[in-house]
Design an enzyme around this catalytic site. Sequence first.
Site, mmCIF file in Angstrom:
data_model
loop_
_atom_site.group_PDB
_atom_site.id
_atom_site.type_symbol
_atom_site.label_atom_id
_atom_site.label_comp_id
_atom_site.label_asym_id
_atom_site.label_seq_id
_atom_site.Cartn_x
_atom_site.Cartn_y
_atom_site.Cartn_z
ATOM 1 N N GLU A 258 19.866 -4.232 -6.352
ATOM 2 C CA GLU A 258 20.322 -5.241 -5.745
ATOM 3 C C GLU A 258 18.869 -5.814 -4.659
ATOM 4 O O GLU A 258 18.161 -5.003 -4.331
ATOM 5 C CB GLU A 258 21.639 -5.085 -4.614
ATOM 6 N N ASN B 43 27.984 -13.536 -2.631
ATOM 7 C CA ASN B 43 26.660 -13.431 -3.402
ATOM 8 C C ASN B 43 25.923 -14.713 -3.446
ATOM 9 O O ASN B 43 26.143 -15.850 -2.929
ATOM 10 C CB ASN B 43 26.821 -13.143 -5.044
ATOM 11 N N ASP C 218 26.343 -13.758 -9.638
ATOM 12 C CA ASP C 218 25.713 -12.671 -8.503
ATOM 13 C C ASP C 218 24.644 -13.467 -7.809
ATOM 14 O O ASP C 218 24.716 -14.366 -7.392
ATOM 15 C CB ASP C 218 25.401 -11.435 -9.434
#
Length: 282
Positions: free
Chosen positions: A15, A143, A193
């Site tokens: 991430e 997100n 995301d």
Amino acid sequence: MRAQVFDPRPCVLGEGPLWHPLRQELFWFDIIACRLLARQGEITRMWQFDEHHSAAGWVDHDTLLIASETGLWRFNIETGQRDLVAPLEADRPETRSNDGRADRQGGFWIGTMGKHAEPGLGAIYRFYKGEVVRLFDGLTIPNAICFAPDGRMAYYACTKTGQINRQPLDAAGWPVGAPEVFIDLNDAGLNPDGAVVDAEGGIWNAQWGAGRVARYLPDGTFDRAISVGGVHSSCPAFGGPDLNTLFVTTAREDILAPDAAQGMVYACDAGVKGLQEPHILL
């Protein structure tokens, strides 16, 4: 279009990729493994922490602001020294930080969520000149935090809703009015995301479980998609000398028998230039 492997080190939950423009170096996190990783050409580095970290912005050549499950930290890249700048849900052991990105005004937006994605435990905060302010709450998995080129529009999603929202901002980067749904991915069965905006205002959204990053025009129309080898594509970032390389983190999380392609960082020529990430004002 299909991306190629940029870094083969597998992440449980890759991430928060960040291209540092002064160092020409990519940084990213493995949230579950509590690691920060970096690559500059053939030189790779890794820092191990004792708690989850998830997102970063750059302050100067040697300094990042990094978000953890308990705070925002000033991080010295060369020494590994980590100093607390501001607490972030430090009194809530059930939550951790998630997606985050610097805004065009020098602030830093950071999402939090339950460690087991419990419904409604998530929120989005803005750090600006030493102060942390909660902007949105009642989210589950925040997100897709990113910003229009002129800094007057923010985008964010709650992955569980399948929708990306847009939020007008004032000149100082604070929300004005209420957010509205910008892109609804429910009919397509896609999970939004992380996201980043390019120089033309296009929004690139990594879509968990779909192995791709999709570009949407400023009016929300789908433009094109780039495939990555990792099924769980998690977050994109622009970088490279000309800011035309799109980097994409992926994850091995929730894959019962992950093959070697899962959890790596991928890269490709996006066919459009990105924007330099703004530096954060501390």
